[in-house]
Every structure is written in structure tokens, then in C-alpha cells.
Design a protein around this motif. Sequence first.
Motif, PDB file in Angstrom:
ATOM      1  N   TYR A 288       0.891  -1.332   0.122  1.00 27.46           N
ATOM      2  CA  TYR A 288       0.070  -0.117   0.188  1.00 27.46           C
ATOM      3  C   TYR A 288       0.841   1.051   0.065  1.00 27.46           C
ATOM      4  O   TYR A 288       2.159   1.034   0.123  1.00 27.46           O
ATOM      5  CB  TYR A 288      -0.887   0.148   1.321  1.00 27.46           C
ATOM      6  CG  TYR A 288      -0.330   0.422   2.464  1.00 27.46           C
ATOM      7  CD1 TYR A 288       0.368  -0.504   3.336  1.00 27.46           C
ATOM      8  CD2 TYR A 288      -0.362   1.732   2.852  1.00 27.46           C
ATOM      9  CE1 TYR A 288       0.935  -0.314   4.615  1.00 27.46           C
ATOM     10  CE2 TYR A 288       0.055   2.217   4.089  1.00 27.46           C
ATOM     11  CZ  TYR A 288       0.812   1.268   5.116  1.00 27.46           C
ATOM     12  OH  TYR A 288       1.290   1.409   5.974  1.00 27.46           O
TER      13      TYR A 288
ATOM     14  N   TYR B  81      -9.510  -9.599   1.474  1.00 24.02           N
ATOM     15  CA  TYR B  81     -10.539  -8.665   1.768  1.00 24.02           C
ATOM     16  C   TYR B  81     -11.191  -8.659   2.999  1.00 24.02           C
ATOM     17  O   TYR B  81     -11.456  -7.607   3.415  1.00 24.02           O
ATOM     18  CB  TYR B  81     -11.616  -9.430   0.513  1.00 24.02           C
ATOM     19  CG  TYR B  81     -12.866  -8.589   0.274  1.00 24.02           C
ATOM     20  CD1 TYR B  81     -12.800  -7.527  -0.786  1.00 24.02           C
ATOM     21  CD2 TYR B  81     -13.906  -8.635   0.751  1.00 24.02           C
ATOM     22  CE1 TYR B  81     -13.672  -6.576  -1.279  1.00 24.02           C
ATOM     23  CE2 TYR B  81     -15.167  -7.470   0.407  1.00 24.02           C
ATOM     24  CZ  TYR B  81     -14.975  -6.748  -0.672  1.00 24.02           C
ATOM     25  OH  TYR B  81     -16.070  -5.868  -1.145  1.00 24.02           O
TER      26      TYR B  81
ATOM     27  N   MET C  83      -8.910  -6.700   5.025  1.00 25.46           N
ATOM     28  CA  MET C  83      -8.939  -5.176   4.955  1.00 25.46           C
ATOM     29  C   MET C  83     -10.216  -4.568   5.503  1.00 25.46           C
ATOM     30  O   MET C  83     -10.273  -3.513   6.011  1.00 25.46           O
ATOM     31  CB  MET C  83      -8.881  -4.860   3.334  1.00 25.46           C
ATOM     32  CG  MET C  83      -7.390  -5.170   2.849  1.00 25.46           C
ATOM     33  SD  MET C  83      -6.361  -3.830   3.399  1.00 25.46           S
ATOM     34  CE  MET C  83      -5.488  -4.642   4.353  1.00 25.46           C
ATOM     35  N   TYR C  84     -11.317  -5.307   4.993  1.00 27.32           N
ATOM     36  CA  TYR C  84     -12.690  -4.818   5.434  1.00 27.32           C
ATOM     37  C   TYR C  84     -12.792  -4.607   7.054  1.00 27.32           C
ATOM     38  O   TYR C  84     -13.039  -3.415   7.618  1.00 27.32           O
ATOM     39  CB  TYR C  84     -14.045  -6.034   5.191  1.00 27.32           C
ATOM     40  CG  TYR C  84     -15.060  -5.795   5.401  1.00 27.32           C
ATOM     41  CD1 TYR C  84     -15.894  -5.466   4.271  1.00 27.32           C
ATOM     42  CD2 TYR C  84     -15.779  -5.514   6.521  1.00 27.32           C
ATOM     43  CE1 TYR C  84     -17.437  -5.170   4.508  1.00 27.32           C
ATOM     44  CE2 TYR C  84     -17.182  -5.447   6.636  1.00 27.32           C
ATOM     45  CZ  TYR C  84     -17.952  -5.158   5.508  1.00 27.32           C
ATOM     46  OH  TYR C  84     -19.222  -4.895   5.963  1.00 27.32           O
TER      47      TYR C  84
ATOM     48  N   TYR D  84     -10.527  -1.619   7.754  1.00 27.94           N
ATOM     49  CA  TYR D  84     -11.321  -0.274   7.484  1.00 27.94           C
ATOM     50  C   TYR D  84     -12.411  -0.064   8.747  1.00 27.94           C
ATOM     51  O   TYR D  84     -12.544   1.233   8.965  1.00 27.94           O
ATOM     52  CB  TYR D  84     -12.109  -0.565   6.179  1.00 27.94           C
ATOM     53  CG  TYR D  84     -11.190   0.026   5.038  1.00 27.94           C
ATOM     54  CD1 TYR D  84      -9.948  -0.557   4.922  1.00 27.94           C
ATOM     55  CD2 TYR D  84     -11.912   0.455   3.867  1.00 27.94           C
ATOM     56  CE1 TYR D  84      -9.228  -0.173   3.879  1.00 27.94           C
ATOM     57  CE2 TYR D  84     -11.087   0.807   2.834  1.00 27.94           C
ATOM     58  CZ  TYR D  84      -9.708   0.489   2.706  1.00 27.94           C
ATOM     59  OH  TYR D  84      -8.905   0.818   1.741  1.00 27.94           O
TER      60      TYR D  84
ATOM     61  N   SER E 229     -17.524  -5.831  -4.276  1.00 23.05           N
ATOM     62  CA  SER E 229     -17.193  -4.347  -3.575  1.00 23.05           C
ATOM     63  C   SER E 229     -17.924  -3.961  -2.623  1.00 23.05           C
ATOM     64  O   SER E 229     -19.203  -4.188  -2.564  1.00 23.05           O
ATOM     65  CB  SER E 229     -17.098  -3.436  -4.811  1.00 23.05           C
ATOM     66  OG  SER E 229     -16.807  -2.065  -4.265  1.00 23.05           O
TER      67      SER E 229
ATOM     68  N   VAL F  94     -13.490  -0.959  -1.249  1.00 25.92           N
ATOM     69  CA  VAL F  94     -12.678  -2.217  -1.206  1.00 25.92           C
ATOM     70  C   VAL F  94     -13.290  -3.028  -2.330  1.00 25.92           C
ATOM     71  O   VAL F  94     -14.496  -2.963  -2.633  1.00 25.92           O
ATOM     72  CB  VAL F  94     -12.654  -3.147   0.084  1.00 25.92           C
ATOM     73  CG1 VAL F  94     -11.698  -2.327   1.066  1.00 25.92           C
ATOM     74  CG2 VAL F  94     -14.353  -3.335   0.683  1.00 25.92           C
TER      75      VAL F  94
ATOM     76  N   CYS G   4      -8.165  -4.540  -4.298  1.00 30.71           N
ATOM     77  CA  CYS G   4      -7.748  -3.168  -4.098  1.00 30.71           C
ATOM     78  C   CYS G   4      -8.744  -2.537  -3.134  1.00 30.71           C
ATOM     79  O   CYS G   4      -9.910  -2.846  -3.216  1.00 30.71           O
ATOM     80  CB  CYS G   4      -7.361  -2.433  -5.493  1.00 30.71           C
ATOM     81  SG  CYS G   4      -8.904  -1.760  -6.270  1.00 30.71           S
ATOM     82  N   TYR G   5      -7.924  -1.728  -2.520  1.00 27.62           N
ATOM     83  CA  TYR G   5      -8.666  -1.096  -1.227  1.00 27.62           C
ATOM     84  C   TYR G   5      -8.315   0.461  -0.951  1.00 27.62           C
ATOM     85  O   TYR G   5      -7.028   0.601  -1.019  1.00 27.62           O
ATOM     86  CB  TYR G   5      -8.162  -1.862   0.032  1.00 27.62           C
ATOM     87  CG  TYR G   5      -8.231  -3.434  -0.409  1.00 27.62           C
ATOM     88  CD1 TYR G   5      -9.229  -4.348  -0.177  1.00 27.62           C
ATOM     89  CD2 TYR G   5      -6.826  -3.941  -0.806  1.00 27.62           C
ATOM     90  CE1 TYR G   5      -9.385  -5.431  -0.558  1.00 27.62           C
ATOM     91  CE2 TYR G   5      -6.904  -5.214  -1.039  1.00 27.62           C
ATOM     92  CZ  TYR G   5      -8.235  -6.266  -1.021  1.00 27.62           C
ATOM     93  OH  TYR G   5      -8.004  -7.517  -1.102  1.00 27.62           O
TER      94      TYR G   5
END
Length: 580
Positions: free
Chosen positions: A133, A174, A177-178, A181, A207, A419, A448-449
Amino acid sequence: MKLSKMHIKTLREVPNEAEIASHILLLRTGMIRKLVSGVYGFMPLGWRSVRKIEDIVRQEMDNTGAQEIHMSAVQPAELWQESGRWFAYGPELWRLKDRGGRDFCLGPTHEEIFTDIVRNDVSSYRQLPMNLYQIQTKYRDEARPRFGLMRSREFIMKDAYSFDKDFEGLDESYRIMYEAYERIFTRCGLTFRPVEADTGAIGGSNSHEFTALSEVGESEIAYCESCDMAATVERAECKDAAPSPDGEEMLPLEEVYTPGTKTIEEVAGFLGLPQEKTIKALLFVTFDDEGKENGYVTAFVRGDRELNMIKLVNALGIPEHAIAFADEEKMHQATGCVGGFTGPIGLHDCKIVVDSELVGLKNLCAGACKLDHHIKNVNYGRDYTGDIVKDIKTLKVGDPCPVCGAPIKHTRGIEVGQVFKLGTKYSSSMGAVYKDENQKEQLIVMGCYGIGVTRTLAAIVEQHHDDDGIIWPISVAPYHAIVTLVNVKDEEQTKVAEQIYETLQKSGVEALLDDRNERPGVKFKDADLLGIPIRITVGKRAPEGIVEYKLRRDAEKSEKTVEEAIADAISLVNAEGYGM
Ligand code: ATP
Ligand code: MG
């Protein structure tokens, strides 16, 4: 920092173009400075808050094992041509040439660049999964930059890219990352909601948008209170109406004279039909890679529905900027459509996109492609067909939830992050592969995020302000505390104020000392405007060791001893600061 020395210019008047609280307050506090439309600079206080958001993002990203890098904003066109986005991104892509005439762009996002790194550096399954990132300046030549940092042409984004061996790996990346976030936006003090979203120009299959709930937000969200369905209106599936009963007969076509009835309301009213018994037509022209017109499209939905543009472009497989409303006169020459009286019968030389529910509905009334005329009893299959049949309608308030059937509600939010599961979109177009355990080449599976760092700053102000100014959450406040010295000429007061100021700083409380030679009223107003969470006022009772302690978010203030005030400030910052 002493306010007397700080570079700060608050404004009484802000430009008329600032319509929403965050834009007005960030300008009034002098935290941001406009250079040209959609391009802003950050002054000391503004930059401190940006850096705090960045630090929160960085900590949470690092905690997941993601690795920070920093790539250039300048990107060669060749990579974008390889992925096919040099055209697909359209006029938002900020293009430039070097002195030799070679094409470049200023990156609006970095999928191509990161895919390029990984296709060069990764060869074996042993190197995966990986998440890279950066926190970096992005450029998008937005059609309508507005609302200050909310929709600007230059902004700071955190963008991360995950690389996995397979789709199960992507699901895990994913999820990680979720969850990161959720922690990031919680720590930024936002009230937010993750919602299912369209994938837009980024592409991919799946997404979520993270939206900070706000009336001024540009994302419209459809949600259900009975189940947990929540999606952007662009994305939300809209269930087809129940088909007409099997027993209903298809009646013969009947042309009717409907003078001057251009809208659905008018024609339904004139013929005494419910709007659900009519068909609405929408006329479009499409464009090729060079921006030249290359065809016409007519979209049909039930009369009471609204067309969903995003679903339409997705159905057509074209980017949003490759379609526009048609000039009715020009389109009439080419296709036989008649503005206000267009129906599927009599149309030619245009692509016909039909909303899926029209297939099951019998005896509807549509335009006759003839001025002042409609045709009754139009039936899909018997009288017309579509080149594409898909859900292209908007899920409106009160429509049944596509999951559980309860009535849908709408709300608004600011998209602060998104995301995406990209899958192999970029690895296949750009050839990013690895060798698996059996030395077989496989495509890398990507996600991607993104987080809009500067948009997050604006969203925080939007959710945390009152009539007097900003009310910063401690985690992102430019300073935690302000020591307001009432009378700078009073030696005793000055001594106590400086002592508090220094002790706070030594204890990790970031403090301002308002030592300006201003009236106390002015100082209080500025402290409220700037939104510093803790205010300690040193005034008349300083010689007794008594000061006034007030939190920006609370109405009441209280007198405390110097020691108590300092101790309370420290414990509040320890509890709510961002905790480096
Ligand atoms: P939007 O739909 O608002 O145009 P987007 O979906 O195109 O945004 P992404 O490509 O998902 O944006 O970018 C990641 C994040 O960057 C967004 O979630 C948003 O927070 C931020 N962002 C995007 N465009 C802008 C902009 N013009 N100004 C400020 N921040 C932006
Ligand atoms: Mg987005």
C-alpha cells in the motif's frame, strides 16, 4: 505551539461556493487554502489532522501485515493501454505529455503500477499472499469538483493492493482489509456503514463502499430494516414485479391518439391507465474511443420505474463517459424514434435494452414512434424483443427489499473508502503470474482497497460540528488542548498558563497556548471555531491555582485545580487519542 507564533488565518467570510459545513469550516478555520477549483493546500492545523488520519490508517494497515511503499504520481500511458483503461477511464484521467511527446497521466489510482511491480518481482507461490500500500496524492480531473475536500481534483488516498494465489486467498485478504477499515473509521470518530457497491471504472466482481452517514453525502444508499441488506442505489438489485397472470390474454395492438402527452404521467392520465401499465423509453447516443458518436441505444423500463444509469452502462459493457442523452431530432432521423412518443415498435438501427420485468408483463401501453400517438397492448416476445434484457431499474424507497421483501429505505452517505475484489482482471490483461507448487503458471488474484484520506477529514467535520465551529474527535484533532490565557499582561496568569502548557506537552498532550493579546471573547470564539477538544482557561483565579476546564463537545464548564485539570486532560487523551 503558541498561537501568537502560529501561521494561522481564520476567516469571517467564506466564498459563496462553500455550501456545506465541512467546506465552510475548513476554510473559516484556515485549515485548508484553495489554489484553483478542486485543488487545495493544507495550512499547519489542517495538515496536522491529515497526518493523524494517515497515522491511524498506517497503523491499522501495518497491523495487518501490509507493507508501505511509495510510487510516483506520474504514470506512463503504456501501462494504461495494456490494461485497457487509457480509454475506459475517460476525461477524468489527467493526461500529460513529456517534451518528447510521450503520453503520461497523473495517477487517479494505481492498479496498473502495482500489477507491474508484482509481475516483475513475484515469481513463486512462496511470495504470496502479499499486500502493498501507499498513502499518496491522486489526481482526477472531476467534471464537477465541489464541496472542498469532498470532491477535489487533487486528493490524498491510501491505496492498497492484495495479491493472492487463488480466490479463497482473495476472500481472506478482502476480509482482513474490510475489518481494518472498520477499525480505521471507528478510530477516526465516524459513524459509518459498509454497503455493497458497484465496481465502476476499477472493475472486478465484488465491492463494498464504506460510507460516513451524512445528508450531504453523494452516495445514496438503499437499505432494509428487516434484514441487513444495504447497497448503493447504483448497485442495489431491484426485484421484477410479479408477471401478469398466466390466464391474462394478449390483446390486439391498438393505436391511440394521445395529443401532447409526452410524459408518462400525461399519457397515463389521458388514457386513464395506471403508470404500471405503461412503458417508458429513454434515448441515448454512445461514443467510441475517440469520442465520436458510434450508435444509439433505447432503454425501456416500466412507466413508474426509474432507469439506473450504472446498471445500463454495465449491461452495455461500456464506461459511463461513453454514453449521453441523445439529441432527439438527430436520433429520429437514424432510428425512427419520436421524442415523447417512442416505443419498441417501429424503432430501427439502435440497440434496445429492456428491463427484465417487462418480459413478464402483458398489454402495456408504449409510444407509437409517431407524433401524438401511443400503442396499447404491447407485449414482449409477440411485438418486440430486446438486444439486452437485464435489471436496469432503480430500487426506490418503498420497493420490496430484494432479499426479504420488506419496504426499502434510502439514506445518504459520504464514500470514505471502497474495497474491491478484482480477481484476475489486471493480472490477465497485464500478465501477472506466479509458479505454483507444481511449477505451473497461474494468474495472481488481486484485490484493491482505497481510503480517501482528505475526504475522510471533510467527513469527520461534517459529522462533528455545531454553529460555533468544529468539534474534533480527540484522535484526529490538530491539537488536543488549548490553554487560554485571559490576560497576557497579568504575570501570575501568564506563569500558570505557561506551566500548564509545558506540563501538558511533556505528558503527551499536544497543546496550544493562546497567548495573543486579544479579548477573552475573541479567544473563546476562536477556540470553539478551531474545535480543540479540551480548553483550560487561566484567568482571575490563577493565583489560587484554580482554572476553568471545558470540553468542546460538552456545554458545561467546571473549575478545577491546576493539577486536576492537567490530570483530566492527560487521562482523556490517553483514553481517546490515537495511541501511537
Ligand atoms: P466517487 O464515486 O466519489 O467519485 P470513486 O468510487 O470513484 O469515488 P475510488 O476509486 O473508490 O473512488 O477511490 C477510493 C477513495 O478515494 C474513495 O472512496 C474516496 O474516499 C476517495 N476519492 C475518490 N475520488 C475523490 C475525489 N474526487 N476527491 C476526494 N476524494 C476522493
Ligand atoms: Mg469508490
